[in-house]
Design a protein around this motif. Structure first.
Motif, short mmCIF file in Angstrom:
data_model
loop_
_atom_site.label_atom_id
_atom_site.label_comp_id
_atom_site.label_asym_id
_atom_site.label_seq_id
_atom_site.Cartn_x
_atom_site.Cartn_y
_atom_site.Cartn_z
N LYS A 830 0.22 2.48 39.47
CA LYS A 830 -0.70 3.58 39.16
C LYS A 830 -0.43 4.77 40.05
CE LYS A 830 -4.54 0.80 37.40
NZ LYS A 830 -5.97 0.42 37.60
N LYS A 833 2.50 6.59 38.82
CA LYS A 833 2.14 7.31 37.59
C LYS A 833 1.36 8.57 37.91
CE LYS A 833 -0.71 6.75 33.46
NZ LYS A 833 -1.62 5.82 32.69
N GLN A 837 2.35 12.57 37.26
CA GLN A 837 1.51 13.53 36.56
C GLN A 837 1.16 14.70 37.47
OE1 GLN A 837 -1.86 11.31 35.21
NE2 GLN A 837 -0.70 10.12 33.67
#
Length: 849
Positions: A830, A833, A837
């Motif tokens: 996570k 990720k 972003q």
């Protein structure tokens, strides 16, 4: 002179028996035989009398005497309670009193000046010559200095004068039960005009006659023999034997104050010889007044007994407040509710108002008509709610009514202007003003102002708290003088209850309802009960002492309804009002009316009616034919689409109508409203301004805005599963209170989330269309999520480190180790990720403005 010579003794002194016979013969001749020639001695006496000041000869404080001279002290010549006259500035009390008394000279009353009184007190045949009269106004007497011939003893003159005054008493008008007395001054009196108050107690100090000599301490017997002649002695108290105070002294308590004044003036400075008990070289007596009561004893007793005094003061102040101020406060509350002190009740005000308003009647009526026509559409749409309210107010059952709706839905106007129109006794309490007050004193003053409670001493709350703290340090316990905010509010609501009950019972007619009690009459006549409207209930419920204020309001409203004293209507925007009100009435069902936004059809009619009212005024002013706004403007076709975006909130619709009046098209006006709403949302919920006072973070508010922009309705419980909403319910309630969102309930539980105002839906979409703003706030969300995942990884790593330190690797711990590794890997994935972003969003911030 033959009688005078025959009265002399062999050594030149008086023989008492012959002196008395001599006096009687002289008075018989003076008063019985007429005419009587004036003797040379009496004539000389009258010519020699002079009056001096109260400071003695030449203001020295003493009366000088020579050979063949003596001093007499006459008592009961003046009233004894005239010392207060000396306090008057530039006022000579002695001269004023003697001059005023000299104007009233009656032969049978002692109303003359001191000289006349002394002349009447001295027999004409007494062989002496008066040379001075010195009045002692503060001591009620006068000194008389006299001279006599050789061979006459002053003690025999004193005895003769006493016998005469006993046979021929002189009783003054101010003291008719006691006569004038005369005594020989044995000492050397100190004639002072200091402010010293006479007292029944005399302090006798024993002084030596010279510095090298010693004084004798007189016994009680000696003191009694010296001072008993001047009056009844109540007690003689000697100095304690172990006392180190010098000179030695003793106290003599007389039964009357005049006895003490005579003793002090006659025996001060008396030299007691050795043969009478005065020691080898004699003892000088110094006399002074001593107060029997300690100075400031009342103040000392009060300060010395705080456990008794403070509760008494509290009880006294409470009694005064209840007996004096409570009726006044109840009166002002009644005037506030019934408008008994309105200016319209006065004839002068009505005349002035009629004169000033003549020229504005047409304009005022037109403006009022326009406002009424605009709101008439709303009231027609909500006529069912109005009728329901009026029906509930006419029922005899408990009327505990709640009108709930969003801010700007017209709750107060519907209740006050429509449902209660024409009702005389209404009390409106605005909770917002009470809650916005800062501090207990300001809160008390605001609550009192809402009901007309006066006088109110809100500043006394702080002072009484300080007194309580001082009492804690003095007596160890609180006095109860200070009152908490809750107690003060209870007093205000209690007085308001009394005023409301009196207003309701004022319509009662004894001849018709004489057999009914007050409670029965109130229950049978609900039409006469006043109406209490509590506006902005639960405003800022989560701040400060608001919870206590709202709880007290709920309890007070419950008491009003259960006792049938008044109808109560709550106006609130909070959908969770039942939690607060259920504490006051747990066994009752609230009567509720929920106001929602207007339908699109009603909203369109309301906007057009605003515009038509403007065109009516312009046409009337120009004298042209009536032309409606729909006929004059071609852009009103946009209303259907823009109202779908704007919604049916009354405040927003009025704002739209005002912007259209200025010449803007409906589409442009709505765009301006949306941009303004977006700016408000950005400032109030998203920017990091005074974050400490918020119960939400900008990331949580932005996540709601972004999701509501994509979906008009969110599932309540689904949102709570988001990582940003670990404390989700408290955050959502705070955002609902701040009117960013609205939470709807079903079967008593929250189930969906919508924008707080209809226009916010479009404002949310407007904010999310800003790529730079969206990138910045999304980065803040990602940074917070990365932080949460890093904490998770650290937690799993710590647990794995602990497991690794165990001796060996038990097979039972392998599933736990695998679980920690999987969780750490998932959190790390996570993080990767989110960082990816975040990198994309950084590029947006770098490329765009």
């Amino acid at each position: 002179m033959t009688w005078l010579k025959s009265a002399r003794g062999p050594l030149g002194g008086y023989r008492p028996q012959l002196a008395v016979q001599f006096r009687k013969q002289c008075f018989y001749t003076a008063h019985r035989l007429r005419p009587r020639p004036v003797t040379p001695i009496l004539s000389t006496c009258r010519r020699a009398v002079t009056t001096t000041t109260e400071a003695g000869d030449d203001d020295t404080g003493h009366i000088e005497t020579k050979k063949n001279e003596g001093i007499l002290f006459f008592d009961n010549v003046f009233p004894l309670k005239l010392l207060w006259l000396n306090r008057i500035p530039l006022f000579n009390a002695e001269r004023a009193i003697t001059n005023s008394l000299s104007k009233v000279n009656h032969p049978d009353l002692a109303l003359a000046d001191p000289s006349s009184i002394i002349k009447r007190a001295l027999p004409d045949t007494l062989p002496l010559k008066v040379t001075q009269v010195l009045p002692r106004l503060r001591e009620g007497g006068a000194f008389v200095k006299f001279s006599h011939e050789d061979g006459i003893r002053t003690t025999e003159l004193e005895s003769t004068l006493k016998a005469y005054l006993e046979e021929k008493p002189i009783k003054p008008w101010f003291n008719p039960f006691r006569r004038v007395r005369a005594f020989l001054v044995r000492g050397k009196p100190w004639i002072e005009d200091l402010y010293r108050i006479p007292s029944p107690r005399v302090k006798v100090e024993f002084l030596p006659t010279s510095p090298e000599a010693s004084a004798a301490e007189l016994t009680q017997e000696t003191l009694y023999s010296l001072f008993r002649r001047y009056g009844k002695i109540a007690e003689i108290a000697q100095q304690p034997s172990d006392s180190k105070i010098t000179p030695r002294y003793a106290y003599i308590d007389y039964s009357r104050m005049r006895f003490a004044t005579v003793a002090k003036n006659c025996m001060h400075g008396y030299l007691l010889p050795a043969e009478e008990g005065g020691g080898k070289s004699g003892t000088l007596l110094k006399l002074s007044y001593e107060s029997k009561m300690k100075a400031h004893w009342i103040r000392d007793w009060i300060t010395g007994h705080p456990r008794i005094v403070i509760p008494l003061v509290v009880a006294l102040l409470t009694a005064v407040s209840v007996a004096v101020f409570d009726p006044i406060r109840t009166f002002f509350i009644k005037m506030h509710i019934t408008h008994g002190l309105k200016l319209e009740d006065y004839r002068v005000y009505r005349w002035i108002k009629s004169q000033l308003s003549r020229g504005y009647d047409i304009i005022r009526l037109r403006m009022q008509k326009g406002v009424d026509d605009n709101l008439k559409i709303i009231w027609e749409d909500r006529q069912g709610a109005i009728n329901q309210l009026q029906t509930w107010l006419m029922e005899t059952a408990d009327t505990f009514i709640v009108v709930q709706g969003p801010r700007g839905a017209g709750k107060k106007e519907l209740v006050m202007d429509q449902a209660l129109k024409g009702r005389p006794n209404k009390l409106v309490i605005d909770c917002k003003k009470i809650q916005d007050a800062r501090g207990d004193s300001a809160t008390i003053a605001a609550a009192a102002a809402e009901v007309g409670y006066r006088p109110v001493f809100s500043w006394m709350n702080s002072i009484s708290s300080m007194i309580d703290l001082a009492a804690m340090g003095t007596i160890g316990t609180k006095t109860g003088f200070s009152e908490t905010l809750e107690t003060q509010l209870s007093k205000i609501w209690g007085n308001t209850t009394t005023a409301l009950k009196q207003i309701a019972l004022s319509h009662r007619k004894d001849e018709k309802d004489g057999q009914m009690s007050d409670d029965e009459w109130l229950e049978a006549h609900p039409e006469y009960r006043p109406v209490v409207v509590i506006d902005n209930f639960l405003h800022k419920n989560n701040e400060g002492a608001a919870g206590m204020v709202y709880d007290k309001l709920g309890e007070w409203a419950a008491a009003l309804t259960t006792q049938n004293i008044a109808h109560v209507i709550f106006l609130t925007t909070d959908v969770s009002f039942s939690k607060s009100l259920s504490k006051a009435l747990p066994d009752r069902v609230f009567r509720q009316i929920t106001l929602s936004d207007c339908t699109p059809e009603v909203a369109k009619r309301l906007v057009i009616q605003h515009l038509n009212a403007e065109s009516d005024e312009e046409a009337a002013a120009a004298g042209d034919e009536k032309v409606t706004a729909a006929q004059r403007r071609s852009d009103l076709d946009e209303l259907d689409s823009v109202i779908q975006v704007l919604g049916g909130r009354l405040t927003d619709l009025e704002f739209l109508a005002r912007r259209i009046k200025t010449g803007e098209s409906p589409g442009k006006a709505v765009r301006q409203i949306i941009e303004q709403s977006a700016s408000e949302i950005l400032k109030m919920y998203l920017l990091d301004v005074d974050v400490s006072s918020r119960k939400w973070t900008p990331q949580q508010a932005w996540l709601l805005i972004k999701q509501l922009a994509a979906n008009e309705t969110l599932r309540y419980n689904e949102l709570l599963l988001n990582d940003l909403f670990k404390d989700g319910e408290a955050v959502l309630q705070a955002l609902e209170q701040a009117e960013l969102i609205a939470i709807t309930s079903n079967n008593g539980r929250p189930y969906s989330i919508k924008p707080g105002r209809p226009v916010y839906q479009a404002a949310f979409e407007y904010l999310t269309d800003d790529e730079v703003l969206k990138a910045r706030l999304d980065m803040a969300i990602l940074a917070q999520l990365i932080g949460l995942e890093n904490k998770n990884v650290e937690k799993y790593e710590t647990e794995l480190r602990t497991l690794a330190e165990l001796p060996g690797t038990p097979s039972e711990l392998k599933p736990r180790i695998k679980w920690c590794l999987d969780k750490a890997m998932a959190s790390h994935a996570k993080i990767e990720k989110y960082e990816a972003q975040s990198g994309v969003l950084k590029k947006v911030l770098m490329d765009q403005f």
